[in-house]
Design a protein around this motif. Structure first.
Motif, PDB file in Angstrom:
ATOM      1  N   GLU A 165       0.826  -1.202   0.000  1.00  0.00           N
ATOM      2  CA  GLU A 165       0.000   0.000   0.000  1.00  0.00           C
ATOM      3  C   GLU A 165       0.866   1.260   0.000  1.00  0.00           C
ATOM      4  O   GLU A 165       1.962   1.270   0.555  1.00  0.00           O
ATOM      5  CB  GLU A 165      -0.912   0.024   1.232  1.00  0.00           C
ATOM      6  CG  GLU A 165      -1.947  -1.077   1.249  1.00  0.00           C
ATOM      7  CD  GLU A 165      -2.836  -0.993   2.489  1.00  0.00           C
ATOM      8  OE1 GLU A 165      -2.685  -0.019   3.264  1.00  0.00           O
ATOM      9  OE2 GLU A 165      -3.671  -1.898   2.680  1.00  0.00           O
ATOM     10  N   VAL A 166       0.355   2.321  -0.633  1.00  0.00           N
ATOM     11  CA  VAL A 166       1.006   3.638  -0.578  1.00  0.00           C
ATOM     12  C   VAL A 166      -0.033   4.690  -0.224  1.00  0.00           C
ATOM     13  O   VAL A 166      -1.213   4.557  -0.565  1.00  0.00           O
ATOM     14  CB  VAL A 166       1.680   4.011  -1.920  1.00  0.00           C
ATOM     15  CG1 VAL A 166       2.803   3.050  -2.267  1.00  0.00           C
ATOM     16  CG2 VAL A 166       0.655   4.078  -3.054  1.00  0.00           C
ATOM     17  N   ASP A 167       0.394   5.730   0.476  1.00  0.00           N
ATOM     18  CA  ASP A 167      -0.491   6.860   0.732  1.00  0.00           C
ATOM     19  C   ASP A 167      -0.391   7.848  -0.428  1.00  0.00           C
ATOM     20  O   ASP A 167       0.352   7.622  -1.388  1.00  0.00           O
ATOM     21  CB  ASP A 167      -0.173   7.528   2.073  1.00  0.00           C
ATOM     22  CG  ASP A 167       1.269   8.056   2.158  1.00  0.00           C
ATOM     23  OD1 ASP A 167       1.916   8.233   1.101  1.00  0.00           O
ATOM     24  OD2 ASP A 167       1.727   8.290   3.286  1.00  0.00           O
ATOM     25  N   ILE A 206      -6.570   1.079  -3.535  1.00  0.00           N
ATOM     26  CA  ILE A 206      -7.697   1.749  -2.886  1.00  0.00           C
ATOM     27  C   ILE A 206      -7.511   1.799  -1.373  1.00  0.00           C
ATOM     28  O   ILE A 206      -7.731   2.825  -0.723  1.00  0.00           O
ATOM     29  CB  ILE A 206      -9.022   1.044  -3.253  1.00  0.00           C
ATOM     30  CG1 ILE A 206      -9.303   1.177  -4.753  1.00  0.00           C
ATOM     31  CG2 ILE A 206     -10.189   1.617  -2.454  1.00  0.00           C
ATOM     32  CD1 ILE A 206     -10.445   0.302  -5.244  1.00  0.00           C
ATOM     33  N   GLN A 207      -7.080   0.689  -0.801  1.00  0.00           N
ATOM     34  CA  GLN A 207      -6.877   0.629   0.646  1.00  0.00           C
ATOM     35  C   GLN A 207      -5.811   1.617   1.106  1.00  0.00           C
ATOM     36  O   GLN A 207      -5.974   2.313   2.109  1.00  0.00           O
ATOM     37  CB  GLN A 207      -6.494  -0.792   1.056  1.00  0.00           C
ATOM     38  CG  GLN A 207      -7.628  -1.797   0.912  1.00  0.00           C
ATOM     39  CD  GLN A 207      -7.153  -3.237   0.967  1.00  0.00           C
ATOM     40  OE1 GLN A 207      -6.007  -3.517   1.322  1.00  0.00           O
ATOM     41  NE2 GLN A 207      -8.025  -4.165   0.588  1.00  0.00           N
ATOM     42  N   GLY A 208      -4.715   1.682   0.367  1.00  0.00           N
ATOM     43  CA  GLY A 208      -3.636   2.579   0.759  1.00  0.00           C
ATOM     44  C   GLY A 208      -4.007   4.045   0.633  1.00  0.00           C
ATOM     45  O   GLY A 208      -3.605   4.868   1.472  1.00  0.00           O
ATOM     46  N   THR A 215      -8.921   7.564  -4.268  1.00  0.00           N
ATOM     47  CA  THR A 215      -8.210   6.847  -5.330  1.00  0.00           C
ATOM     48  C   THR A 215      -8.535   7.441  -6.694  1.00  0.00           C
ATOM     49  O   THR A 215      -7.640   7.616  -7.538  1.00  0.00           O
ATOM     50  CB  THR A 215      -8.574   5.351  -5.305  1.00  0.00           C
ATOM     51  OG1 THR A 215      -8.233   4.804  -4.024  1.00  0.00           O
ATOM     52  CG2 THR A 215      -7.829   4.587  -6.394  1.00  0.00           C
ATOM     53  N   LYS A 216      -9.800   7.757  -6.927  1.00  0.00           N
ATOM     54  CA  LYS A 216     -10.174   8.402  -8.185  1.00  0.00           C
ATOM     55  C   LYS A 216      -9.473   9.745  -8.331  1.00  0.00           C
ATOM     56  O   LYS A 216      -8.983  10.099  -9.414  1.00  0.00           O
ATOM     57  CB  LYS A 216     -11.684   8.586  -8.275  1.00  0.00           C
ATOM     58  CG  LYS A 216     -12.160   9.114  -9.640  1.00  0.00           C
ATOM     59  CD  LYS A 216     -13.661   9.194  -9.719  1.00  0.00           C
ATOM     60  CE  LYS A 216     -14.122   9.521 -11.144  1.00  0.00           C
ATOM     61  NZ  LYS A 216     -13.472  10.731 -11.702  1.00  0.00           N
ATOM     62  N   ASP A 217      -9.406  10.503  -7.254  1.00  0.00           N
ATOM     63  CA  ASP A 217      -8.719  11.788  -7.290  1.00  0.00           C
ATOM     64  C   ASP A 217      -7.233  11.602  -7.614  1.00  0.00           C
ATOM     65  O   ASP A 217      -6.661  12.374  -8.390  1.00  0.00           O
ATOM     66  CB  ASP A 217      -8.879  12.506  -5.949  1.00  0.00           C
ATOM     67  CG  ASP A 217      -8.253  13.888  -5.954  1.00  0.00           C
ATOM     68  OD1 ASP A 217      -8.793  14.799  -6.621  1.00  0.00           O
ATOM     69  OD2 ASP A 217      -7.197  14.061  -5.296  1.00  0.00           O
TER      70      ASP A 217
END
Length: 394
Positions: A165-167, A206-208, A215-217
């Motif tokens: 995951e990534v932020d 999505i989780q990250g 995520t869409k943004d």
């Protein structure tokens, strides 16, 4: 009169050169894009030295593999020896051979763990220095967790070395890196001028990033940055398997209840598979496995509004990664593999798929027993199957 012909000829030459050069990084319109996934784990990576102390990457477990039962064909022995893919001289052999037999694109598994790239030397030091624009390539962001599955001494998938995951901060760094370092390379594959970027695990992304809307943004930002870099847009490609969610929460408006809705919401433009092991249990006869997997192609075409590019997988045997026996595919041969390549070509032609892309697992998944690179058993047999079905383009 004689003098005036030289500017004319020079102009014609420049126009021809420009037309040819503009195709660099584009799919070959009159032929097929034969794209093989490339697992860049066969070079020294300092961050994984604790896994592979011999400093040759996963070649270590390939050399040490043993049969798990009578008739089990291990170890797999590369005909070329244990090459260093981060060495341009060794990568030169791979590129030249691939092109000779009709494999004109590599899809590199690309990693980002703990705020830094992983296994990137294969691309940067090996491929890009050796390629010089001859062969197309693109990235599949393999954004899965790095588990102890890679550690033959402790192959447990429930223990994580690095989180996939990534932020948003890390996502934006990834975006800037792939655009500047890869998209701008003339050999990077584009569809309608748009760089192709494949994402392995959408659910992990999505989780990250904290949900569907963030995520869409983030992906919209990715498109914007790609356009600002001079491209008409971004071609997002998804990997179709159970890591692709069929519903997502927090989306305004109508609820999303299918994988096609999910992909459309995020702006994906195409799909493929990484391997048949994601579709059917990899255990037993190759043709039973292959028939069941490729019979799903028409379902994919009907279920999804975006283009589905068929995948052909050579075999499967991940036993080198385990001290115990796991299920594997047997009876794979170049002739049987050729049957599925022909089926993929018919699928593309019958359904008028454009561009005409087929993905293959894989160029070099030695640790999973699925590779085009020649070994001491079949020599160049699997590459010859590709050449026979998809004629190389000069």
């Amino acid at each position: 009169m004689k003098k005036s012909i030289y500017p004319l000829l020079w102009g014609m030459f420049l126009a021809l050169f420009s037309a040819c050069n503009s195709r660099t990084g584009e799919e070959a319109k009159e032929g097929y894009t034969v794209a093989a996934f490339y697992w860049p784990a066969y070079h020294y990576e300092p961050r994984s030295e604790f896994l592979f102390p011999e400093k040759t990457g996963e070649w270590e477990i390939i050399r040490n593999a043993v049969p798990k039962e009578e008739g089990h064909q291990q170890p797999k022995v590369p005909l070329w020896g244990y090459l260093d893919e981060a060495d341009p001289k060794d990568m030169e052999l791979k590129i030249t051979t691939a092109l000779e037999y009709g494999v004109n694109t590599f899809i590199f598994d690309w990693y980002w763990f703990e705020k830094a790239p992983f296994l990137e030397r294969c691309i940067n030091d090996g491929f890009l220095k050796a390629n010089k624009g001859r062969m197309n390539f693109y990235l599949m962001w393999a954004n899965h967790d790095a588990t102890t599955y890679w550690d033959v001494k402790n192959p447990r998938v429930d223990s994580i070395y690095w989180d996939g995951e990534v932020d948003r901060e890390q996502f934006d760094i990834v975006v800037d890196r792939v655009i500047s370092q890869y998209f701008k390379d003339p050999a990077y594959l584009k569809i309608d001028g748009e760089p192709v970027f494949c994402i392995y695990e959408l659910n992990t992304l999505i989780q990250g990033l904290g949900g569907a809307e963030p995520t869409k943004d983030a992906l919209d930002h990715f498109r914007k940055k790609t356009v600002e870099a001079g491209f008409p847009g971004l071609h997002l490609q998804g990997i179709l398997w159970d890591a692709l969610p069929s519903s997502i929460e927090g989306v305004p408006g109508d609820p999303i209840k299918s994988q096609d809705d999910v992909l459309s919401y995020f702006g994906f433009k195409s799909l493929t598979n990484y391997c048949w092991a994601h579709l059917q249990n990899p255990d037993g006869d190759y043709e039973v496995w292959g028939d069941a997997s490729t019979d799903m192609w028409n379902q994919f075409r009907e279920r999804f509004s975006m283009t589905y590019f068929p995948n052909v997988t050579i075999s499967w045997d991940a036993n080198p990664r385990f001290p115990f026996k796991t299920g594997y595919i047997n009876n794979s041969t170049p002739e049987k593999f050729k049957k599925y390549l022909s089926k993929a070509k018919r699928y593309i032609d019958d359904n008028q798929i454009e561009p005409r892309i087929v993905t293959i697992n894989a160029w070099n998944e030695w640790s999973e027993g699925s590779y085009l690179e020649p070994d001491t058993t079949w020599k160049y047999g699997y590459l010859e199957a590709v050449r026979d079905i998809f004629e190389p383009i000069n």
